[in-house]
Write a protein that holds these residues in place. Structure first.
Motif, PDB file in Angstrom:
ATOM      1  N   GLN A   1       0.815  -1.207   0.000  1.00 37.11           N
ATOM      2  CA  GLN A   1       0.000   0.000   0.000  1.00 37.11           C
ATOM      3  C   GLN A   1       0.852   1.261   0.000  1.00 37.11           C
ATOM      4  O   GLN A   1       2.033   1.241   0.335  1.00 37.11           O
ATOM      5  N   CYS A   2       0.203   2.358  -0.356  1.00 39.56           N
ATOM      6  CA  CYS A   2       0.781   3.684  -0.190  1.00 39.56           C
ATOM      7  C   CYS A   2       0.563   4.081   1.263  1.00 39.56           C
ATOM      8  O   CYS A   2      -0.562   4.036   1.769  1.00 39.56           O
ATOM      9  N   LEU A   3       1.652   4.457   1.960  1.00 43.77           N
ATOM     10  CA  LEU A   3       1.535   4.783   3.381  1.00 43.77           C
ATOM     11  C   LEU A   3       2.604   5.781   3.778  1.00 43.77           C
ATOM     12  O   LEU A   3       3.443   6.174   2.978  1.00 43.77           O
ATOM     13  N   ARG A   4       2.519   6.212   5.033  1.00 41.00           N
ATOM     14  CA  ARG A   4       3.521   7.122   5.584  1.00 41.00           C
ATOM     15  C   ARG A   4       4.265   6.409   6.702  1.00 41.00           C
ATOM     16  O   ARG A   4       3.656   5.784   7.565  1.00 41.00           O
ATOM     17  N   ILE A   5       5.590   6.522   6.672  1.00 40.56           N
ATOM     18  CA  ILE A   5       6.440   5.849   7.653  1.00 40.56           C
ATOM     19  C   ILE A   5       7.239   6.888   8.422  1.00 40.56           C
ATOM     20  O   ILE A   5       7.821   7.806   7.839  1.00 40.56           O
ATOM     21  N   ALA A   6       7.266   6.742   9.753  1.00 36.51           N
ATOM     22  CA  ALA A   6       8.058   7.635  10.584  1.00 36.51           C
ATOM     23  C   ALA A   6       9.525   7.244  10.507  1.00 36.51           C
ATOM     24  O   ALA A   6       9.884   6.175   9.996  1.00 36.51           O
ATOM     25  N   ARG A   7      10.383   8.093  11.036  1.00 30.77           N
ATOM     26  CA  ARG A   7      11.818   7.796  11.004  1.00 30.77           C
ATOM     27  C   ARG A   7      12.162   6.528  11.765  1.00 30.77           C
ATOM     28  O   ARG A   7      13.130   5.845  11.451  1.00 30.77           O
TER      29      ARG A   7
ATOM     30  N   TYR B   1       7.753  12.357   8.866  1.00 31.13           N
ATOM     31  CA  TYR B   1       7.286  11.170   8.163  1.00 31.13           C
ATOM     32  C   TYR B   1       7.468  11.313   6.659  1.00 31.13           C
ATOM     33  O   TYR B   1       7.471  12.421   6.123  1.00 31.13           O
ATOM     34  N   LYS B   2       7.612  10.186   6.005  1.00 30.66           N
ATOM     35  CA  LYS B   2       7.769  10.201   4.561  1.00 30.66           C
ATOM     36  C   LYS B   2       6.744   9.280   3.922  1.00 30.66           C
ATOM     37  O   LYS B   2       6.368   8.248   4.474  1.00 30.66           O
ATOM     38  N   THR B   3       6.304   9.660   2.743  1.00 27.95           N
ATOM     39  CA  THR B   3       5.356   8.854   1.984  1.00 27.95           C
ATOM     40  C   THR B   3       6.134   7.831   1.162  1.00 27.95           C
ATOM     41  O   THR B   3       7.146   8.158   0.533  1.00 27.95           O
ATOM     42  N   THR B   4       5.682   6.590   1.191  1.00 27.87           N
ATOM     43  CA  THR B   4       6.362   5.520   0.459  1.00 27.87           C
ATOM     44  C   THR B   4       5.371   4.403   0.184  1.00 27.87           C
ATOM     45  O   THR B   4       4.180   4.518   0.495  1.00 27.87           O
ATOM     46  N   MET B   5       5.840   3.317  -0.388  1.00 29.37           N
ATOM     47  CA  MET B   5       5.020   2.122  -0.602  1.00 29.37           C
ATOM     48  C   MET B   5       5.670   0.955   0.135  1.00 29.37           C
ATOM     49  O   MET B   5       6.884   0.781   0.071  1.00 29.37           O
ATOM     50  N   ASN B   6       4.842   0.174   0.824  1.00 24.18           N
ATOM     51  CA  ASN B   6       5.389  -0.964   1.561  1.00 24.18           C
ATOM     52  C   ASN B   6       4.249  -1.901   1.948  1.00 24.18           C
ATOM     53  O   ASN B   6       3.075  -1.585   1.756  1.00 24.18           O
ATOM     54  N   TRP B   7       4.625  -3.061   2.529  1.00 21.77           N
ATOM     55  CA  TRP B   7       3.629  -4.023   2.985  1.00 21.77           C
ATOM     56  C   TRP B   7       3.049  -3.571   4.321  1.00 21.77           C
ATOM     57  O   TRP B   7       3.773  -3.112   5.187  1.00 21.77           O
TER      58      TRP B   7
ATOM     59  N   ARG C   1       1.977  11.726  -5.245  1.00 23.50           N
ATOM     60  CA  ARG C   1       2.140  11.642  -6.702  1.00 23.50           C
ATOM     61  C   ARG C   1       3.472  10.997  -7.070  1.00 23.50           C
ATOM     62  O   ARG C   1       3.525  10.119  -7.932  1.00 23.50           O
ATOM     63  N   ARG C   2       4.567  11.424  -6.386  1.00 23.04           N
ATOM     64  CA  ARG C   2       5.890  10.931  -6.761  1.00 23.04           C
ATOM     65  C   ARG C   2       6.155   9.507  -6.282  1.00 23.04           C
ATOM     66  O   ARG C   2       6.683   8.687  -7.023  1.00 23.04           O
ATOM     67  N   LYS C   3       5.811   9.211  -5.011  1.00 22.47           N
ATOM     68  CA  LYS C   3       6.153   7.917  -4.430  1.00 22.47           C
ATOM     69  C   LYS C   3       5.134   6.824  -4.723  1.00 22.47           C
ATOM     70  O   LYS C   3       5.486   5.645  -4.813  1.00 22.47           O
ATOM     71  N   CYS C   4       3.867   7.214  -4.832  1.00 23.30           N
ATOM     72  CA  CYS C   4       2.808   6.208  -5.026  1.00 23.30           C
ATOM     73  C   CYS C   4       2.193   6.266  -6.414  1.00 23.30           C
ATOM     74  O   CYS C   4       1.227   5.534  -6.692  1.00 23.30           O
ATOM     75  N   GLY C   5       2.726   7.147  -7.265  1.00 28.14           N
ATOM     76  CA  GLY C   5       2.215   7.232  -8.628  1.00 28.14           C
ATOM     77  C   GLY C   5       0.806   7.762  -8.718  1.00 28.14           C
ATOM     78  O   GLY C   5       0.144   7.598  -9.758  1.00 28.14           O
ATOM     79  N   GLY C   6       0.314   8.380  -7.638  1.00 29.27           N
ATOM     80  CA  GLY C   6      -1.045   8.895  -7.632  1.00 29.27           C
ATOM     81  C   GLY C   6      -2.117   7.809  -7.616  1.00 29.27           C
ATOM     82  O   GLY C   6      -3.275   8.077  -7.917  1.00 29.27           O
TER      83      GLY C   6
END
Length: 332
Positions: free
Chosen positions: A126-132, A151-157, A176-181
Motif C-alpha cells: 500500500q501507499c503509506l507514511r512511515i516515521a523515522r 514522516y515520509k510517503t512511500t510504498m510498503n507491505w 504523486r511521486r512515491k505512489c504514482g497517484g
C-alpha cells in the motif's frame, strides 16, 4: 492637581490572574503527586514480585536437586501432584488440526496442518507514511502538516488498511511521486483468511502417555516456521514467492503498480526442533502452575515455564532469573 485615571484594561487584573495561576499550580502539583504515587506503587509491586519469584525458583531448585524426570507413563504416574522438571520431545498425539478461517473455502482446502499452533499473516502492498523509527500512520498524528514533517510517503507491505486519500490530502506531492497517484484499494476481508494466531488446546510431550501441556505453556512454543504449501492446490492468480508466502494481484487497481498486491503467510512450530524443557506441577499428567510455600510477604508465587531445547536445571533457572531481572529493570 494630580488625577489618577483608571485603566480599564488593567482593572482587576491582579485580583483575577493570581487565583487562576494558583489553580493551575495546584492542578499541576496534584497530577505530579498522582504520577509519583503510581510510580512508587508500581516499582514496589515489581520489586516485591521479583523477590517472591526468586524465592519460588529457589524452592523449586531445592526440590528438584538438579534431576530431570523422564516422560514415560510410569514417571507420569509416580510424580502425580508433585513438582516436575523434564526435557522431552513434542509429539503429534492429541494435537489440533488447523486450517485458515472457516468460510474461505479455497484457503481451507489449501492448508490443513497439525501443530502447536497456526499463525496467519495477511498483508497488502500500500501507499503509506512511515516515521523515522519505522512506525506507520494510517491517520495524521494531529492534523497539521508541521506534525507530519518527520514522516515520509512511500510504498510498503502493511497488515491493516491505509487511507490513501488522507495521504493525498496531507502530502500531495509525495503521493504523486512515491505512489504514482494510485489509491489503495478496499481491503478484501471476505476473500482472505483472518490474520492472527490459533493454538492447540493440548500438546503431549514424550509420547501418547507422556505429560500434557495446556494454555500459556503451549503459547511459549514458537510458531515462526513457514509452512510448505502444496502448490498444486493454488487457484486463480495466486502464486508462491521466493520468500515463502503466496501472493495475488487480483486487487491491484493499476497493472503497472504493485499497490493492492496481497500476500499471505502461514507459520507453525518447527518439527525439526521438538525438544522442550518444562517445570511445573504434575496434576494427573497435565502440567499446571506449582505454588511455592508461603513465606514472609510472599503468599505462594506460581511457577510453570517452558523453554525450547534441552536445558539443565542450573541454566534453566539461571535464564529465568535473567528474564526476571530484565523485567524489573524495565519497570524501574
Amino acid at each position: 492637581m494630580h488625577m489618577e485615571i483608571d485603566d480599564p484594561d488593567s482593572k482587576g487584573t491582579s485580583n483575577i490572574e493570581e487565583p487562576r495561576s494558583r489553580r493551575i499550580n495546584a492542578a499541576a502539583i496534584c497530577v505530579a503527586s498522582t504520577f509519583l504515587l503510581v510510580a512508587v506503587v508500581l516499582i514496589g509491586w515489581t520489586e516485591h514480585n521479583s523477590m517472591c519469584s526468586h524465592m519460588a525458583e529457589f524452592q523449586a531448585q531445592d526440590l528438584i536437586h538438579g534431576r530431570q524426570t523422564d516422560c514415560s507413563a510410569e514417571s507420569v504416574r509416580a510424580s502425580r501432584n508433585r513438582l516436575v522438571f523434564f526435557s522431552c520431545d513434542i509429539t503429534e498425539d492429541g494435537m489440533d488440526t488447523f486450517s485458515p478461517q472457516e468460510g474461505v473455502e479455497n484457503f481451507s482446502q489449501l492448508l490443513s496442518v497439525k501443530g502447536t499452533g497456526l499463525r496467519t499473516t495477511v498483508q497488502m502492498y500500500q501507499c503509506l507514511r512511515i516515521a523515522r523509527n519505522g512506525s506507520r500512520y494510517t491517520s495524521p498524528p494531529g492534523g497539521s502538516k508541521s506534525e507530519w514533517r518527520p514522516y515520509k510517503t512511500t510504498m510498503n507491505w502493511e497488515r491493516y488498511p491505509v487511507d490513501s486519500y488522507l495521504i493525498q490530502e496531507q502530502d500531495p506531492e509525495g503521493f504523486r511521486r512515491k505512489c504514482g497517484g494510485i489509491h489503495n484499494p478496499p481491503w478484501p476481508t471476505e476473500e482472505l483468511p483472518t490474520a492472527g494466531k490459533q493454538y492447540s488446546r493440548q500438546v503431549r510431550v514424550g509420547g501418547p502417555d507422556g505429560f500434557v501441556l495446556e494454555g500459556d505453556l503451549v503459547r511459549k512454543v514458537p510458531i515462526k516456521t513457514p509452512i510448505q504449501l502444496d502448490l498444486r492446490r493454488l487457484w486463480g492468480d495466486w502464486r508462491k514467492s521466493q520468500a515463502g508466502h503466496i501472493s495475488s494481484r487480483a486487487w491491484t487497481p493499476n497493472e503497472n503498480s504493485r499497490i493492492g498486491e496481497v500476500r499471505v503467510t502461514f507459520h507453525s512450530n518447527d518439527w525439526n526442533q521438538t525438544r522442550v524443557t518444562v517445570v511445573g506441577l504434575n496434576k494427573d499428567g497435565v502440567i499446571k502452575p506449582w505454588h511455592a510455600r508461603a513465606s514472609w510477604l510472599c503468599s505462594g508465587i506460581p511457577l510453570a515455564d517452558l523453554k525450547v531445547g534441552h536445558w539443565s536445571a542450573p541454566f534453566f533457572f539461571g535464564e529465568l532469573e535473567t528474564e526476571r531481572a530484565t523485567d524489573a529493570w524495565v519497570y524501574r
